[in-house]
Motif scaffolding. Sequence first.
Motif, PDB file in Angstrom:
ATOM      1  N   ASP A 149     -64.056  17.606 -11.692  1.00 29.43           N
ATOM      2  CA  ASP A 149     -64.017  17.229 -13.101  1.00 29.43           C
ATOM      3  C   ASP A 149     -62.833  16.315 -13.380  1.00 29.43           C
ATOM      4  N   ARG A 150     -61.717  16.597 -12.693  1.00 27.28           N
ATOM      5  CA  ARG A 150     -60.524  15.760 -12.780  1.00 27.28           C
ATOM      6  C   ARG A 150     -59.928  15.612 -11.399  1.00 27.28           C
ATOM      7  N   VAL A 151     -59.157  14.539 -11.250  1.00 23.39           N
ATOM      8  CA  VAL A 151     -58.506  14.237  -9.980  1.00 23.39           C
ATOM      9  C   VAL A 151     -57.016  14.041 -10.241  1.00 23.39           C
ATOM     10  N   LEU A 152     -56.188  14.634  -9.390  1.00 24.42           N
ATOM     11  CA  LEU A 152     -54.748  14.405  -9.411  1.00 24.42           C
ATOM     12  C   LEU A 152     -54.389  13.700  -8.107  1.00 24.42           C
ATOM     13  N   LEU A 153     -53.882  12.484  -8.205  1.00 24.04           N
ATOM     14  CA  LEU A 153     -53.510  11.694  -7.034  1.00 24.04           C
ATOM     15  C   LEU A 153     -51.994  11.702  -6.890  1.00 24.04           C
ATOM     16  N   LEU A 154     -51.517  12.222  -5.765  1.00 21.51           N
ATOM     17  CA  LEU A 154     -50.087  12.300  -5.479  1.00 21.51           C
ATOM     18  C   LEU A 154     -49.711  11.266  -4.427  1.00 21.51           C
ATOM     19  N   ALA A 155     -48.474  10.781  -4.519  1.00 21.10           N
ATOM     20  CA  ALA A 155     -47.946   9.844  -3.524  1.00 21.10           C
ATOM     21  C   ALA A 155     -46.446  10.066  -3.421  1.00 21.10           C
ATOM     22  N   GLY A 156     -45.981  10.424  -2.238  1.00 22.89           N
ATOM     23  CA  GLY A 156     -44.553  10.620  -2.030  1.00 22.89           C
ATOM     24  C   GLY A 156     -43.941  11.679  -2.911  1.00 22.89           C
ATOM     25  N   GLY A 157     -44.725  12.728  -3.217  1.00 21.22           N
ATOM     26  CA  GLY A 157     -44.227  13.790  -4.074  1.00 21.22           C
ATOM     27  C   GLY A 157     -44.284  13.500  -5.550  1.00 21.22           C
ATOM     28  N   HIS A 158     -44.871  12.365  -5.937  1.00 22.02           N
ATOM     29  CA  HIS A 158     -44.939  11.970  -7.343  1.00 22.02           C
ATOM     30  C   HIS A 158     -46.401  11.900  -7.799  1.00 22.02           C
ATOM     31  N   ARG A 159     -46.602  12.151  -9.099  1.00 27.28           N
ATOM     32  CA  ARG A 159     -47.934  11.985  -9.668  1.00 27.28           C
ATOM     33  C   ARG A 159     -48.205  10.500  -9.839  1.00 27.28           C
ATOM     34  N   LEU A 160     -49.203  10.000  -9.120  1.00 28.53           N
ATOM     35  CA  LEU A 160     -49.554   8.595  -9.211  1.00 28.53           C
ATOM     36  C   LEU A 160     -50.589   8.356 -10.307  1.00 28.53           C
ATOM     37  N   ALA A 161     -51.555   9.260 -10.404  1.00 28.99           N
ATOM     38  CA  ALA A 161     -52.592   9.128 -11.427  1.00 28.99           C
ATOM     39  C   ALA A 161     -53.268  10.476 -11.608  1.00 28.99           C
ATOM     40  N   GLY A 201     -56.792  12.136 -13.984  1.00 25.56           N
ATOM     41  CA  GLY A 201     -57.833  11.922 -14.964  1.00 25.56           C
ATOM     42  C   GLY A 201     -59.198  12.120 -14.351  1.00 25.56           C
ATOM     43  N   PRO A 202     -60.258  11.714 -15.053  1.00 24.66           N
ATOM     44  CA  PRO A 202     -61.611  11.820 -14.514  1.00 24.66           C
ATOM     45  C   PRO A 202     -61.733  11.003 -13.223  1.00 24.66           C
ATOM     46  N   PRO A 203     -62.600  11.429 -12.304  1.00 22.52           N
ATOM     47  CA  PRO A 203     -62.720  10.696 -11.037  1.00 22.52           C
ATOM     48  C   PRO A 203     -62.996   9.215 -11.197  1.00 22.52           C
ATOM     49  N   ASP A 204     -63.853   8.856 -12.156  1.00 28.03           N
ATOM     50  CA  ASP A 204     -64.199   7.434 -12.281  1.00 28.03           C
ATOM     51  C   ASP A 204     -63.044   6.604 -12.819  1.00 28.03           C
ATOM     52  N   ALA A 205     -62.033   7.250 -13.413  1.00 23.62           N
ATOM     53  CA  ALA A 205     -60.856   6.523 -13.886  1.00 23.62           C
ATOM     54  C   ALA A 205     -59.782   6.429 -12.807  1.00 23.62           C
ATOM     55  N   VAL A 206     -59.615   7.479 -11.998  1.00 18.45           N
ATOM     56  CA  VAL A 206     -58.553   7.517 -10.990  1.00 18.45           C
ATOM     57  C   VAL A 206     -58.981   6.853  -9.682  1.00 18.45           C
ATOM     58  N   LEU A 207     -60.215   7.071  -9.287  1.00 15.73           N
ATOM     59  CA  LEU A 207     -60.672   6.570  -7.986  1.00 15.73           C
ATOM     60  C   LEU A 207     -61.138   5.125  -8.120  1.00 15.73           C
ATOM     61  N   GLN A 208     -60.175   4.277  -8.397  1.00 14.61           N
ATOM     62  CA  GLN A 208     -60.376   2.845  -8.534  1.00 14.61           C
ATOM     63  C   GLN A 208     -59.558   2.118  -7.466  1.00 14.61           C
ATOM     64  N   PRO A 209     -59.870   0.860  -7.186  1.00 13.33           N
ATOM     65  CA  PRO A 209     -59.174   0.158  -6.084  1.00 13.33           C
ATOM     66  C   PRO A 209     -57.660   0.183  -6.185  1.00 13.33           C
ATOM     67  N   GLY A 210     -57.104   0.011  -7.393  1.00 11.39           N
ATOM     68  CA  GLY A 210     -55.650  -0.028  -7.528  1.00 11.39           C
ATOM     69  C   GLY A 210     -54.974   1.275  -7.149  1.00 11.39           C
ATOM     70  N   PRO A 211     -55.338   2.398  -7.803  1.00 10.77           N
ATOM     71  CA  PRO A 211     -54.718   3.665  -7.424  1.00 10.77           C
ATOM     72  C   PRO A 211     -54.964   4.059  -5.973  1.00 10.77           C
ATOM     73  N   ILE A 212     -56.155   3.776  -5.452  1.00 13.53           N
ATOM     74  CA  ILE A 212     -56.436   4.123  -4.057  1.00 13.53           C
ATOM     75  C   ILE A 212     -55.536   3.319  -3.119  1.00 13.53           C
ATOM     76  N   ALA A 213     -55.357   2.036  -3.418  1.00  4.62           N
ATOM     77  CA  ALA A 213     -54.478   1.202  -2.590  1.00  4.62           C
ATOM     78  C   ALA A 213     -53.046   1.709  -2.630  1.00  4.62           C
ATOM     79  N   ARG A 214     -52.568   2.087  -3.818  1.00  2.26           N
ATOM     80  CA  ARG A 214     -51.194   2.580  -3.935  1.00  2.26           C
ATOM     81  C   ARG A 214     -51.032   3.956  -3.300  1.00  2.26           C
ATOM     82  N   GLY A 215     -52.059   4.784  -3.375  1.00  2.71           N
ATOM     83  CA  GLY A 215     -51.948   6.136  -2.863  1.00  2.71           C
ATOM     84  C   GLY A 215     -52.172   6.267  -1.376  1.00  2.71           C
ATOM     85  N   PHE A 216     -53.019   5.387  -0.817  1.00  5.94           N
ATOM     86  CA  PHE A 216     -53.401   5.541   0.586  1.00  5.94           C
ATOM     87  C   PHE A 216     -53.104   4.315   1.437  1.00  5.94           C
TER      88      PHE A 216
END
Length: 295
Positions: A239-251, A253-268
């Motif tokens: 229902d919601r996604v929490l994306l972490l990077a380096g111990g910090h909250r990167l994004a 929200g709903p999957p369709d808002a978080v799982l976008q090219p920008g956040p994925i590139a920054r997170g992975f």
Amino acid sequence: MPLLTPLARFRRTAARRSPPGADALVLAAHGLGLRQADGRVVLEPLDLRLAPGELLAVLGENGAGKTSLLRLLAGEVPASGLRPCGELCLAGRPLADWSAREQARLRAVLPQHTDLAFDFNAAELVALARHPHGDSPAEARAIAAQALALTGASDFALRGLRELSGGERARVFLAAALAQLWAADDPQPRLLLLDEPTAALDLAQQHRLLATVRAFAASRRLGVVAIVHDLNLAAQYADRVLLLAGGHRLAEGPPDAVLQPGPIARGFGVRAACLAHPLAPGQALIATAASGGMA
């Protein structure tokens, strides 16, 4: 500030719910974080809220802080040299207000590694999960049988855990976690924590497990926090996604808002494209490639 010290405003909120009603959050965390003794951040303080029936997928590369977060939510004592902070409420009350037995009735954890020193059979292990409820042996066995059926593990209920494959064992331990939270007539919100629950499963069982968890959460007022590595599974079931990077909250929200090219590139650190899923209308299919274009 010590971990799980009740926050004043959480106590005021809890006072308005006596006992917690149908509107109580499963989980409310404020400033929950973890640092090393020298001050380096393992997990930056963050706030989380989880409603009954909601599945929150926690994503991030290795070392992003996912497991640290799950362990804090599970109430584990951090390893020596790590300093936690923050407050945590469970089912509308500060965690410190619940006894250990009550916490075991309201919160269950499915760990990533499920080795046991004793070779119980599957049915025995799942029945043991009813211990916090004080069930009779017959009641525990009946609920264990239902939980094993729900996770597709009935066929090996009488087999020893050491005889089972990794995927079969994962289904048994999920049944144990569900049995621990099994309370058909109690509206009290409950929390299920899953640490990479699909890691040992084949493709069909990955979908079955997450679909089962979603349905169980909706029918039993569970909130679920699950560490997930597969972006497409998260897109389909969370229902919601929490994306972490380096111990910090990167994004978040709903999957369709978080799982976008920008956040994925920054997170992975990979390139991504979000396509219309050909088999699941209204959902996204996420394609990824190495950032440098190499296969």
